[in-house]
Write a protein that holds these residues in place. Structure first.
Motif, PDB file in Angstrom:
ATOM      1  N   ILE A  16       0.835  -1.206   0.000  1.00 55.82           N
ATOM      2  CA  ILE A  16       0.000   0.000   0.000  1.00 55.82           C
ATOM      3  C   ILE A  16       0.869   1.255   0.000  1.00 55.82           C
ATOM      4  CG2 ILE A  16      -1.682   1.312   1.331  1.00 55.82           C
ATOM      5  CD1 ILE A  16      -2.855  -1.089  -0.062  1.00 55.82           C
ATOM      6  N   ALA A  17       1.941   1.235   0.806  1.00 50.27           N
ATOM      7  CA  ALA A  17       2.834   2.394   0.862  1.00 50.27           C
ATOM      8  C   ALA A  17       3.510   2.628  -0.485  1.00 50.27           C
ATOM      9  CB  ALA A  17       3.879   2.184   1.954  1.00 50.27           C
ATOM     10  N   ALA A  18       3.884   1.537  -1.169  1.00 50.98           N
ATOM     11  CA  ALA A  18       4.523   1.683  -2.479  1.00 50.98           C
ATOM     12  C   ALA A  18       3.556   2.287  -3.490  1.00 50.98           C
ATOM     13  CB  ALA A  18       5.017   0.319  -2.966  1.00 50.98           C
ATOM     14  N   ILE A  19       2.305   1.853  -3.462  1.00 49.52           N
ATOM     15  CA  ILE A  19       1.307   2.420  -4.375  1.00 49.52           C
ATOM     16  C   ILE A  19       1.125   3.907  -4.092  1.00 49.52           C
ATOM     17  CG2 ILE A  19      -1.143   2.385  -4.990  1.00 49.52           C
ATOM     18  CD1 ILE A  19      -1.110  -0.633  -4.510  1.00 49.52           C
ATOM     19  N   ALA A  20       1.007   4.254  -2.811  1.00 45.25           N
ATOM     20  CA  ALA A  20       0.834   5.664  -2.448  1.00 45.25           C
ATOM     21  C   ALA A  20       2.054   6.483  -2.849  1.00 45.25           C
ATOM     22  CB  ALA A  20       0.580   5.778  -0.945  1.00 45.25           C
ATOM     23  N   GLY A  21       3.247   5.929  -2.622  1.00 42.08           N
ATOM     24  CA  GLY A  21       4.458   6.658  -2.975  1.00 42.08           C
ATOM     25  C   GLY A  21       4.590   6.882  -4.469  1.00 42.08           C
ATOM     26  N   MET A  22       4.304   5.853  -5.257  1.00 43.06           N
ATOM     27  CA  MET A  22       4.390   6.003  -6.710  1.00 43.06           C
ATOM     28  C   MET A  22       3.311   6.951  -7.229  1.00 43.06           C
ATOM     29  SD  MET A  22       7.023   4.370  -7.672  1.00 43.06           S
ATOM     30  CE  MET A  22       6.769   4.395  -9.441  1.00 43.06           C
ATOM     31  N   TYR A  23       2.181   6.975  -6.564  1.00 41.56           N
ATOM     32  CA  TYR A  23       1.124   7.923  -6.937  1.00 41.56           C
ATOM     33  C   TYR A  23       1.600   9.362  -6.734  1.00 41.56           C
ATOM     34  CZ  TYR A  23      -3.221  10.599  -6.448  1.00 41.56           C
ATOM     35  OH  TYR A  23      -4.206  11.546  -6.557  1.00 41.56           O
ATOM     36  N   VAL A  24       2.294   9.604  -5.624  1.00 39.64           N
ATOM     37  CA  VAL A  24       2.798  10.946  -5.336  1.00 39.64           C
ATOM     38  C   VAL A  24       3.896  11.337  -6.323  1.00 39.64           C
ATOM     39  CG1 VAL A  24       4.017  12.342  -3.627  1.00 39.64           C
ATOM     40  CG2 VAL A  24       2.167  10.824  -2.906  1.00 39.64           C
ATOM     41  N   LEU A  25       4.746  10.367  -6.688  1.00 41.05           N
ATOM     42  CA  LEU A  25       5.879  10.658  -7.566  1.00 41.05           C
ATOM     43  C   LEU A  25       5.514  10.671  -9.046  1.00 41.05           C
ATOM     44  CD1 LEU A  25       8.639   8.455  -5.880  1.00 41.05           C
ATOM     45  CD2 LEU A  25       8.431  10.940  -5.780  1.00 41.05           C
ATOM     46  N   ALA A  26       4.305  10.244  -9.377  1.00 41.96           N
ATOM     47  CA  ALA A  26       3.945  10.055 -10.785  1.00 41.96           C
ATOM     48  C   ALA A  26       4.143  11.314 -11.618  1.00 41.96           C
ATOM     49  CB  ALA A  26       2.499   9.578 -10.888  1.00 41.96           C
ATOM     50  N   ASP A  27       3.830  12.482 -11.065  1.00 46.14           N
ATOM     51  CA  ASP A  27       3.930  13.722 -11.838  1.00 46.14           C
ATOM     52  C   ASP A  27       5.336  14.303 -11.852  1.00 46.14           C
ATOM     53  OD1 ASP A  27       1.285  13.634 -12.514  1.00 46.14           O
ATOM     54  OD2 ASP A  27       0.620  14.948 -10.883  1.00 46.14           O
ATOM     55  N   LEU A  71      -1.157  -0.433 -12.224  1.00 51.35           N
ATOM     56  CA  LEU A  71      -2.483  -0.092 -12.738  1.00 51.35           C
ATOM     57  C   LEU A  71      -3.249   0.759 -11.727  1.00 51.35           C
ATOM     58  CD1 LEU A  71      -3.525  -3.496 -14.366  1.00 51.35           C
ATOM     59  CD2 LEU A  71      -2.887  -1.385 -15.539  1.00 51.35           C
ATOM     60  N   ALA A  72      -3.109   0.427 -10.450  1.00 43.64           N
ATOM     61  CA  ALA A  72      -3.768   1.227  -9.414  1.00 43.64           C
ATOM     62  C   ALA A  72      -3.260   2.663  -9.439  1.00 43.64           C
ATOM     63  CB  ALA A  72      -3.533   0.601  -8.038  1.00 43.64           C
ATOM     64  N   VAL A  73      -1.948   2.824  -9.600  1.00 41.32           N
ATOM     65  CA  VAL A  73      -1.370   4.170  -9.659  1.00 41.32           C
ATOM     66  C   VAL A  73      -1.863   4.913 -10.895  1.00 41.32           C
ATOM     67  CG1 VAL A  73       0.781   5.457  -9.913  1.00 41.32           C
ATOM     68  CG2 VAL A  73       0.657   3.539  -8.320  1.00 41.32           C
ATOM     69  N   GLY A  74      -1.900   4.205 -12.034  1.00 36.53           N
ATOM     70  CA  GLY A  74      -2.355   4.850 -13.264  1.00 36.53           C
ATOM     71  C   GLY A  74      -3.803   5.305 -13.188  1.00 36.53           C
ATOM     72  N   ALA A  79      -7.964   9.695 -11.765  1.00 34.82           N
ATOM     73  CA  ALA A  79      -8.947  10.241 -10.818  1.00 34.82           C
ATOM     74  C   ALA A  79      -8.464  11.549 -10.214  1.00 34.82           C
ATOM     75  CB  ALA A  79      -9.218   9.218  -9.713  1.00 34.82           C
ATOM     76  N   ARG A  80      -7.139  11.704 -10.079  1.00 34.97           N
ATOM     77  CA  ARG A  80      -6.607  12.908  -9.441  1.00 34.97           C
ATOM     78  C   ARG A  80      -7.011  14.158 -10.213  1.00 34.97           C
ATOM     79  NH1 ARG A  80      -0.501  12.823  -7.886  1.00 34.97           N
ATOM     80  NH2 ARG A  80      -0.386  11.902  -9.969  1.00 34.97           N
ATOM     81  N   GLU A  81      -6.926  14.118 -11.540  1.00 36.13           N
ATOM     82  CA  GLU A  81      -7.300  15.286 -12.328  1.00 36.13           C
ATOM     83  C   GLU A  81      -8.775  15.621 -12.141  1.00 36.13           C
ATOM     84  OE1 GLU A  81      -6.246  14.967 -16.379  1.00 36.13           O
ATOM     85  OE2 GLU A  81      -4.081  14.870 -16.014  1.00 36.13           O
ATOM     86  N   ASP A  82      -9.603  14.576 -12.121  1.00 33.53           N
ATOM     87  CA  ASP A  82     -11.036  14.819 -11.937  1.00 33.53           C
ATOM     88  C   ASP A  82     -11.319  15.413 -10.566  1.00 33.53           C
ATOM     89  OD1 ASP A  82     -11.439  13.783 -14.445  1.00 33.53           O
ATOM     90  OD2 ASP A  82     -11.950  11.772 -13.734  1.00 33.53           O
ATOM     91  N   LEU A  83     -10.665  14.857  -9.538  1.00 37.32           N
ATOM     92  CA  LEU A  83     -10.891  15.359  -8.183  1.00 37.32           C
ATOM     93  C   LEU A  83     -10.377  16.792  -8.033  1.00 37.32           C
ATOM     94  CD1 LEU A  83      -9.907  12.170  -6.149  1.00 37.32           C
ATOM     95  CD2 LEU A  83     -12.206  13.081  -6.504  1.00 37.32           C
ATOM     96  N   THR A  84      -9.226  17.071  -8.648  1.00 37.15           N
ATOM     97  CA  THR A  84      -8.678  18.428  -8.581  1.00 37.15           C
ATOM     98  C   THR A  84      -9.609  19.418  -9.264  1.00 37.15           C
ATOM     99  OG1 THR A  84      -6.421  17.564  -8.577  1.00 37.15           O
ATOM    100  CG2 THR A  84      -6.707  19.875  -9.184  1.00 37.15           C
ATOM    101  N   LEU A  85     -10.144  19.010 -10.416  1.00 38.21           N
ATOM    102  CA  LEU A  85     -11.058  19.889 -11.139  1.00 38.21           C
ATOM    103  C   LEU A  85     -12.328  20.132 -10.332  1.00 38.21           C
ATOM    104  CD1 LEU A  85     -11.473  21.425 -13.792  1.00 38.21           C
ATOM    105  CD2 LEU A  85     -12.565  19.370 -14.725  1.00 38.21           C
TER     106      LEU A  85
END
Length: 274
Positions: A16-27, A71-74, A79-85
């Protein structure tokens, strides 16, 4: 068992931590860096899963977890763009003033792009609105959520709904954690099977020694047979008992035993003892 459960929980939390970390680093991280991090993640998973004991499938499990985690990160990134908007966007009524399509590319679907303007003639900030099919014509009005910072594409309220993406990302993350639980369970089963096999082998060896001792000490009946009950040696087959008797110079009778094992130097029909 308690240590195995604790280790499974630790590996699950790491996933779970790896998924969260890669999500943060994705951009912020480039593709090469992300690939390298996923490779390192896979190696660490492989080493961690091997400790569960199911060694023959550890590499496949680690690969599966890396794939579904990516895939979860992708999906979460979508979803991040939609939530930000949704959080910082403003709902406006705009007019379609321009339309274009992706160039043809075989059977690949073509996106439609729309240039939008406010009612006062000013352009809607951000890139063109994009849809997966041709939904609007020039001059048509549409309600959209625009990004005041002009970083995100305007979207209709329906497009900006991130529920599907959030559920999808959660499902992929759950599949990754579920794989950890599955491998921990398989390791526990393998360990239990090993313990049971060792115990059964020990019991069989003890029964073989008891049979040898009995053949050496029991007195033959008036017909010359040493008679024993198979229930005393549940871990031995009749052929194995015959083999042990043969090693001691006796033969196992196969005829007329009536539920017993009988051994003698001369028999009517010998039990095979390969």
């Amino acid at each position: 068992m308690g240590r195995r459960v604790g280790w499974a929980a630790a590996v699950g939390c790491y996933v779970i931590a790896a998924i969260a970390g890669m999500y943060v680093l994705a951009d912020d991280a480039g593709l090469a860096v992300q690939v390298a991090l996923w490779v390192v993640h896979g190696v660490l998973l492989f080493l961690g899963i091997r400790k569960f004991g199911a060694r023959e499938s550890s590499s496949y499990a680690a690969l599966f977890i890396v794939v579904v985690s990516s895939l979860a990160v992708g999906v979460a990134g979508m979803a991040r763009e939609d939530l930000t908007l949704q959080q910082r966007g403003e709902t406006v009524v705009a007019t379609v003033v321009g339309e274009r399509f992706d160039p043809p590319d075989g059977r690949k679907g073509r996106h439609s792009y729309y240039t939008l303007e406010h009612e006062d003639g000013t352009g809607v900030p951000g890139p063109e609105m994009r849809t997966t099919s041709d939904l609007y014509d020039a001059g048509q009005t549409v309600t959209v959520i625009e990004d005041p910072e002009a970083d995100l594409r305007p979207q209709t309220p329906g497009q900006a709904d991130a529920t599907g993406e959030v559920l999808g990302a959660a499902a992929f993350a759950l599949a990754a954690v579920g794989s950890v639980v599955w491998m921990a369970w398989r390791g526990a089963r393998a360990e239990t099977a090993t313990v049971e096999a060792v115990a059964a082998d020990t019991a069989r060896r003890e029964q073989e020694e008891r049979l040898r001792a009995a053949l050496h000490t029991y007195q033959a009946d008036r017909r010359g047979y040493i008679k024993m009950s198979p229930e005393e040696f549940p871990g031995l087959s009749h052929s194995r008992a015959a083999r042990i008797a043969w090693e001691m110079g006796l033969k196992a009778e196969a005829f007329g035993n009536r539920g017993s094992w009988r051994f003698s130097e001369m028999v009517i029909e010998e039990v095979p003892h390969h």
